[in-house]
Design an enzyme around this catalytic site. Structure first.
Site, mmCIF file in Angstrom:
data_model
loop_
_atom_site.group_PDB
_atom_site.id
_atom_site.type_symbol
_atom_site.label_atom_id
_atom_site.label_comp_id
_atom_site.label_asym_id
_atom_site.label_seq_id
_atom_site.Cartn_x
_atom_site.Cartn_y
_atom_site.Cartn_z
ATOM 1 C CG HIS A 1 2.443 -2.897 6.584
ATOM 2 N ND1 HIS A 1 3.368 -3.756 6.080
ATOM 3 C CD2 HIS A 1 1.244 -2.767 5.734
ATOM 4 C CE1 HIS A 1 2.626 -4.141 4.961
ATOM 5 N NE2 HIS A 1 1.598 -3.761 4.601
ATOM 6 C CG HIS B 1 -2.090 -0.634 0.772
ATOM 7 N ND1 HIS B 1 -2.204 -2.099 1.076
ATOM 8 C CD2 HIS B 1 -3.287 -0.157 0.794
ATOM 9 C CE1 HIS B 1 -3.560 -2.402 0.765
ATOM 10 N NE2 HIS B 1 -4.166 -1.208 0.422
#
Length: 175
Positions: free
Chosen positions: A150, A111
């Site tokens: 993350h 992303h």
């Protein structure tokens, strides 16, 4: 302590620091919405719209962006599947992510890489969009940490990857 352990230690501390704020339901909801901006559909829709309706640079923006994403995606997948870093939600027993990750590994953040590819290409063709596009890219990256999928260094690596690949693509496209 070797460098990798120092980074891992930093990441764990930074990750848990960020999650000191996630007890607020609104932040998790907001992070989900921001993260969705980086899913890819918006990039394609904006690229196609600019190619159709913005005569001067729209088509060039779309073609350079497609080249950048064509270079970024295989490299991102190669890195992710070579490094095979567990996601925080899989590593820490006392933590559940706010979303289901799209794949198994966390490094680098796809992303973040895509958001920085888009921000770099967009700001190249539309310099007035520089601050907004990079601000959104940073928010997309941070949202991934806040959602628990993350570590901060995954985001930093994705940002470096995306910016670098977009710069290469813009230079190749200019040839």
């Amino acid at each position: 302590m070797n460098t990798l352990r120092k980074i891992t230690s930093y990441d764990a501390v930074a990750f848990y620091w960020c999650h000191g704020f996630t007890h607020m339901p609104r932040l998790a909801t907001c992070s989900r919405m921001i993260s969705r901006l980086g899913d890819g559909g918006l990039y394609l829709a904006l690229g196609l719209s600019l190619a159709m309706f913005e005569v001067r640079d729209g088509e060039h923006f779309l073609l350079a962006g497609l080249l950048a994403f064509a270079l970024e995606l295989p490299l991102y997948l190669l890195l992710k599947n070579t490094i095979k870093r567990d996601r925080p939600c899989d590593r820490f027993d006392n933590f559940d992510a706010f979303i289901v990750p799209s794949d198994k590994f966390s490094f680098p953040s796809g992303h973040a890489a895509a958001a920085f590819v888009f921000a770099t290409v967009l700001s190249h063709f539309y310099p007035s969009m520089l601050e907004l596009s990079y601000s959104i890219a940073v928010l997309i990256g941070l949202s991934r940490v806040m959602l628990g999928v993350h570590y901060p260094t995954d985001i930093a690596a994705g940002a470096i990857l995306g910016t670098s690949i977009a710069t290469v693509a813009l230079n190749v496209y200019a040839l």
